[in-house]
Write an enzyme that holds these catalytic residues in place. Structure first.
Site, short mmCIF file in Angstrom:
data_model
loop_
_atom_site.label_atom_id
_atom_site.label_comp_id
_atom_site.label_asym_id
_atom_site.label_seq_id
_atom_site.Cartn_x
_atom_site.Cartn_y
_atom_site.Cartn_z
N GLY A 152 46.98 112.27 -51.63
CA GLY A 152 47.41 112.29 -53.02
C GLY A 152 47.25 113.66 -53.63
N GLU A 208 36.50 121.95 -56.59
CA GLU A 208 35.12 121.66 -56.18
C GLU A 208 34.17 122.71 -56.74
OE1 GLU A 208 35.97 119.79 -51.73
OE2 GLU A 208 34.70 121.56 -51.92
N ARG A 240 35.98 124.93 -40.24
CA ARG A 240 35.68 123.56 -39.82
C ARG A 240 35.24 123.46 -38.36
NH1 ARG A 240 36.67 118.76 -42.12
NH2 ARG A 240 38.33 119.52 -43.45
N ASP A 288 39.42 127.68 -42.07
CA ASP A 288 38.64 128.88 -41.74
C ASP A 288 37.37 128.57 -40.96
OD1 ASP A 288 40.46 130.45 -43.11
OD2 ASP A 288 39.19 130.72 -44.88
N ARG A 295 36.61 125.84 -46.82
CA ARG A 295 38.03 125.81 -46.51
C ARG A 295 38.13 125.48 -45.03
NH1 ARG A 295 42.87 124.45 -47.18
NH2 ARG A 295 44.52 125.99 -47.10
N GLY A 296 38.58 124.27 -44.74
CA GLY A 296 38.58 123.75 -43.38
C GLY A 296 39.24 124.62 -42.34
#
Length: 158
Positions: free
Chosen positions: A51, A85, A23, A21, A18-19
């Protein structure tokens, strides 16, 4: 006929995270270390998220990886992208085509399996949003339980 696990894979590692948190802290250090050691790693970028549907390229990257490292963090379950994912990762793991290594970043495995308030809240929101496709959320919950039962690394600070 050779099994798909014997075929050459495109990536050594697929990173699921989760970016918001991780990245710009843990993930950037992990990715740099992997890259410096010649480990070809797939790390998604925001460009893949244009999208409303999961990119087929993202699903292919999971299938074309030898190992998936899932970085479970406080807000991981709030992203249906992450959960999609995860479901694909666990599907590939069950087919013995993908090794899964979980990292529990400031969360405990029991929290990932549904015990943490942030995970419970996120799943309740997904249940409401995807109420016409309850199988999707059920699949995500099952994947969280399976992944939360795997042995992994526990990281808090540092």
């Amino acid at each position: 006929m050779a099994s798909s696990s014997k075929l050459k894979k495109t990536y050594d590692i697929f990173l699921s995270f989760r970016g918001v948190d991780v990245r710009n802290n843990f993930l950037s250090h992990l990715y740099k270390a992997l890259d410096q050691n010649g480990i070809y790693t797939f790390r998604d970028s925001e460009e893949l998220r244009k999208g409303d549907q999961i990119s087929m390229a993202l699903m292919e990257a999971i299938k074309e990886s030898c190992i998936a490292i899932i970085i479970f963090s406080e807000n991981y379950a709030s992203s249906w992208w992450c959960l999609e994912e995860l479901a694909k990762i666990m599907e590939c793991n069950e087919q013995n085509d993908l090794t899964v290594l979980p990292v529990f970043y400031k969360v405990e495995p029991r929290e990932v399996r549904g015990g943490r308030k942030s995970y419970q809240t996120a799943l309740a929101k997904h249940e409401y949003k995807f109420r016409k496709d309850s199988e999707k959320v059920k699949r995500w919950k099952e994947a969280l339980v399976k992944a939360g039962n795997l042995s992994g690394w526990h990281l808090n600070d540092g």
